[in-house]
Write a protein that holds these residues in place. Sequence first.
Motif, PDB file in Angstrom:
ATOM      1  N   LEU A 186      40.579  -5.438  24.919  1.00  0.00           N
ATOM      2  CA  LEU A 186      40.432  -5.887  26.302  1.00  0.00           C
ATOM      3  C   LEU A 186      39.383  -5.097  27.074  1.00  0.00           C
ATOM      4  O   LEU A 186      39.282  -5.220  28.305  1.00  0.00           O
ATOM      5  N   ASN A 204      43.434 -11.560  24.549  1.00  0.00           N
ATOM      6  CA  ASN A 204      42.738 -11.945  25.781  1.00  0.00           C
ATOM      7  C   ASN A 204      43.645 -12.760  26.703  1.00  0.00           C
ATOM      8  O   ASN A 204      43.552 -12.661  27.930  1.00  0.00           O
ATOM      9  N   LYS A 248      47.358 -10.293  26.959  1.00  0.00           N
ATOM     10  CA  LYS A 248      47.113  -8.899  27.343  1.00  0.00           C
ATOM     11  C   LYS A 248      47.939  -7.919  26.508  1.00  0.00           C
ATOM     12  O   LYS A 248      48.054  -6.751  26.849  1.00  0.00           O
TER      13      LYS A 248
END
Length: 422
Positions: free
Chosen positions: A10, A294, A297
């Motif tokens: 991330l 993505n 999370k």
Amino acid sequence: MKKMDSEFALTAVPKTHRNGFWKMLVVMLGLTFFSASMWSGGTLGQGLSFMQFMTIVMAGNLILGAYTGSLAYIAAKTGLSTHLLARYAFGEKGSYLSSLLLSFTQIGWFGVGAAMFAVPVHKATGIDTYVLIGIAGILMTATAFFGMKALAIISFIAVPLITVLGGFSVFQAIDMLGGMGELLTYQPKEAIGLAAALTICIGSFISAGTLTPDFTRFARTKRSAVITTLIAFFIGNTLMFIFGAVGSIATGQSDISEVMFIQGLIIPAVIVLGLNIWTTNDNALYASGLGLSNITKLPKNKVVIFNGIIGTLAAMWLYNNFVDWLTILGSALPSIGAIIMADFFILHRGNYAKLEDACFKSVNWVALFAWAAGVAIANLVPGIPPINALIGSAIIHVIGTKIVNQFTEKDVVMKQLEKVGH
């Protein structure tokens, strides 16, 4: 203290965690040592003369190299995966569509790959198919869990072995044909059109090529990322096609494992098939983990385990029912890469704001429309579908964005004039 995510699912990969040229080359060769390329090579070998075959493969790899090399450059410059790059073009929540498509197809191909290994090995050894799927699924999930380091180790082992054993199979096949002269003068019984052949060559890898940034974001320099990607395609992918084609010409079988079984190379066939699918599946599972990270999370490693379990449990069902659908889904992926490239190079002139500083739209409807239009163009417009998708979606994204921006700027100016008038 919060533990650093070593895979940077991330965030951008920092310079301190980038890899040098040789490690990246091994990883990218592992990516292009792709099972489908050997099978596609076998299909082309049945429908083209050998010289036509080599021309198509070189042309196809030139196009694939330009596509994946451009994505590699963007990834090395930004340190971002395909899924994080998609936020700039599609918006933060808009990127979930591309992540879902990419992740879903990769989980599907992971399951298909596990079955593609198990079915022929069961025929050769008698070991239960489901036991083989379970063993393959566990091993492949385990290495994908450990990320780039494990991918590099598997590729380091697999690439030389596949090259040696595949090369030996090619020499055997040439001997079966009666020499190199017979190979060079080979004429197919039923010819494939050159446009159709180029479509097969490009289409066999372009969906996986869209995930190039997931790996090249770890490259220390942009130059290293691009060069290793180009070498991987012009050596790795070309070898895969040659291994499939020459064996197919000699035996009439497009499946490399069937070719090697006919040649009496049962153990090498199992090794080549296993390692080839392992490198393919590891990359697929790794990329699918980044995609769902993505959206959710959640850490990539946890998502990889979940994806691996789903792919393994559904492997035979996927193998029997899902290949055609996965191929259709794969045709939707090149437009994602084309839109990212057009957005970066043309609309943002080669510079994105840092991920932590960027202000993303929730959904960029222009990009989503360009993606849908690209898929439609690929399926409806005559020509080579993957190239149609790339060009069509890129043009629509650029023109559409500029039109929307012009209207937005006019609207802002009008509102400012109204305030001044009051």
